[in-house]
Design an enzyme around this catalytic site. Sequence first.
Site, short mmCIF file in Angstrom:
data_model
loop_
_atom_site.label_atom_id
_atom_site.label_comp_id
_atom_site.label_asym_id
_atom_site.label_seq_id
_atom_site.Cartn_x
_atom_site.Cartn_y
_atom_site.Cartn_z
N ASP A 108 0.87 -1.17 0.00
CA ASP A 108 0.00 0.00 0.00
C ASP A 108 0.91 1.23 0.00
O ASP A 108 2.14 1.11 -0.07
CB ASP A 108 -0.95 0.00 1.22
CG ASP A 108 -0.20 -0.13 2.54
OD1 ASP A 108 1.03 0.06 2.57
OD2 ASP A 108 -0.85 -0.39 3.58
N SER A 142 -5.98 -12.83 3.79
CA SER A 142 -5.22 -11.99 2.86
C SER A 142 -5.04 -10.60 3.46
O SER A 142 -5.55 -10.30 4.55
CB SER A 142 -5.94 -11.92 1.51
OG SER A 142 -7.21 -11.31 1.66
N TYR A 143 -4.33 -9.75 2.73
CA TYR A 143 -3.99 -8.41 3.25
C TYR A 143 -5.24 -7.65 3.66
O TYR A 143 -6.19 -7.52 2.87
CB TYR A 143 -3.23 -7.64 2.17
CG TYR A 143 -2.58 -6.37 2.67
CD1 TYR A 143 -1.61 -6.42 3.66
CD2 TYR A 143 -2.95 -5.13 2.17
CE1 TYR A 143 -1.00 -5.27 4.13
CE2 TYR A 143 -2.35 -3.97 2.63
CZ TYR A 143 -1.38 -4.05 3.60
OH TYR A 143 -0.79 -2.91 4.07
N PRO A 144 -5.30 -7.16 4.92
CA PRO A 144 -6.56 -6.60 5.43
C PRO A 144 -6.82 -5.13 5.10
O PRO A 144 -7.83 -4.59 5.53
CB PRO A 144 -6.43 -6.80 6.94
CG PRO A 144 -4.95 -6.69 7.19
CD PRO A 144 -4.27 -7.25 5.98
#
Length: 858
Positions: free
Chosen positions: A119, A335-337
């Site tokens: 991100d 998975s990526y939160p």
Amino acid sequence: MRTVLMVAEKPSLAQSIAKILSKGSCTSRKGLNGACSVHEYSGSFQGQTVRFKMTSVCGHVMSLDFTGKYNNWDKVDPAELFSKAPTEKKEANPKLNMVKFLQVEARGSDYVVLWLDCDKEGENICFEVLDAIHPVMNKGSVRDQSVFRAKFSSITDTDIWNAMNRLGEPNRNEALSVDARQELDLRIGCAFTRFQTKYFQGKYGNLDSSLISFGPCQTPTLGFCVERHDKIQSFKPETYWVLQAKVFKGKDTPLTLDWNRVRVFDREVGQMFVNLAKTSKETQVESVSKKEKAKQRPQALNTVEMLRVASSALGMGPQHAMQIAERLYTQGYISYPRTETTHYPENFDLKATLKQQINNPVWAEEVKVLLSTGINRPRKGSDAGDHPPITPMRSASEGELGSDGWRLYEYITRHFIATVSQDCKYLQTTIDFKIGMEAFSCSGKTLISAGYTTVMPWQGIPLEEALPACERGDTFTVDEIKLVERQTSPPDYLTEADLITLMEKHGIGTDASIPVHINNICQRNYVTVENGRRLKPTNLGIVLVHGYYKIDAELVLPTIRSAVEKQLNLIAQGKANYQQVLQHGLEIFKRKFHYFVDSITSMDELMEVSFSPIAATGKPLSRCGKCHRFMKYIQAKPCRLHCSHCDETYSLPQNGAIKLYKELRCPLDDFELVLWTSGARGKSYPLCPYCFSHPPFRDMKKGMGCNECTHPSCQHSLNSLGIGQCVECDGGVLVLDPTSGPKWRMACNKCNVVVHFFEHAHKVQVAQESCDACDASLVAVDFNKTRTPLLDGETQHTGCVFCDPVFQDVVELKHATMRHSMHRGGGARRGGRGRGRGRRGNPKKPKDKMAALAAYFV
């Protein structure tokens, strides 16, 4: 052999990724900072055999702050913070020595692969890592690429290997957008916060907040809560009337009908309709309609929806929920939160993800049915271009995850199964009646197919009493018709879920920062979390927002921050210039700040109504050294002493109890000393209120008590009570607590180490002599005759607490119970020479005896 350094964002991630890429054959060792490990193995990279070194950071390596004097609230005009004050990048956590650690591990490396979170914050950390390691890496050919970026969304073998085989480059534009946000928030937030904190805490004693903070995102977040509060307060209930009719057929249970006009606000009109309807004793069915309807399965799960459900259904605050989600991610369960996307990419293997849950007893049956009948393609959502939706990556049980971890994982998994299930289908039956000239109806739902509600039963169609079988023209007997009086009700306070929805709608914060902003307004005592996780503004929160509205509504409305967020996104996309966006934003808020300062009396008028003047607050405690009158102790945050005669306010340490210290006075300024204590099991020390705010010696800093004072002869100072260097931290000195008897102790004046010794002794004093072995001050002890450890009933002994074998069994090392790490108000301080320091030179770290006490750490 060439070396490839790989860096992840957290130690647990580094371990998981190294285990996957090395196929479990890596060797591990601790790094020099003790927090990060290094995992090494050999493998292939860019067509050559190399040595891989996988390690990590612990979040951001660097943080942005003002330089030198600009961190001093008393010496700098807050207006200077918008442009004049220079900023610098400092290590985010100096104790971790992260820059040095990275440089040691990167020295001699030929390539670096960055495995930071995918991100904008992760991109920013990429460049923080590169800035640290570039000077020590091997310099390759100009044409050779040496920096690579791995993009991944989950910690699975497939995803990690795909990332390794498709390496890209870090995104400079996304990193710059984070830099711009950090600088805007620092300069704007600090300027407003410093001004209004100093202005209002100097005038009012019961604000009950240690900081009157302002934030470009935090303040609009508070604004939403106060706006709802204002609607509740200004709400005036209106009376209205409803016609209620009951009809029955034969021996069936009477049906309660809904009036098609819904309600009227005039009683006489309502009574007229009742009178007209009462003329009919029977009613006929006008129509019977049956319609099949569907309740849509949910879209794929993104961060905001997860936080909403965690608050409203699971009772978890957004920040707590995010911490749990991050832990589940680093452990490989989800998975990526952090994602804004609610649409699965076309190549996402939904079936394989579902198969991983086939043996989980909680939902195994539903999964088996789905796999046998065929999964349903998830509803089309929005693709924000970041990460796939939040998805379970492997099966788990409550025993593995713990209570809260399991509850969040269970919801995420049920949500995923629901997205690939069929819609819930039901039959809605509506029967229309006419009583006199008035139309009434009743309706009911009958389940056809449960669909996704088998795994999300709380969204299922509730069981209702079946409607009687009837057709158009059937006659029913009118049981009763009456006029029912009701009142409109006010809206309720916003829940965290409501607030998250509003923040997302108006572009306040990001999916990652929304929990932080909500947590901040709670921590600042601007709102309290009530039953049902509803956010009720405090007096302080209400007055601040009303004050902003009076002076400049844009400070609290979401519009201006939303516009800034759009500009920051343009930087990330490479469509806007970093410096231009930064300067434009600062210029807008600089003008607003000057207008706010000039108009502060408008907010002050509201403060006067809600809060008490500082002189009228608190209880008399200790005497002022200037006028010798009693100063008042103000217990509300931030706790402080105020002399109304001199009109002076003196800071105190926070998060502890304050009491008078034996009416003893400071030899420098004649102020009565007070004693700060963190609790019965914690540490305590005396302090002079004047010296605490105005350090008397050059080597002292603001916020130091008597246990750090370098006065050469005062009986309370470090020179008189200091014993030896702390066994755990580098700069601390263990100081005798003269108030602790009969449970005597010495405590570090920097960290929270406490050494308990000589319990039930009559007297413990620091002697003038020092230990020949470790240079610590000797301690003279007068033991209780019935509990003396000395031979032949002797009660007096002088020796070194670190080296003397007589003292070995009566010394116990512990950590103090601290409610907050910043227990001294001014944070950790360095400086102050103690016993055995300066006068005797630096003492050696006590060995052997104190090292053995590590076993007593609690």
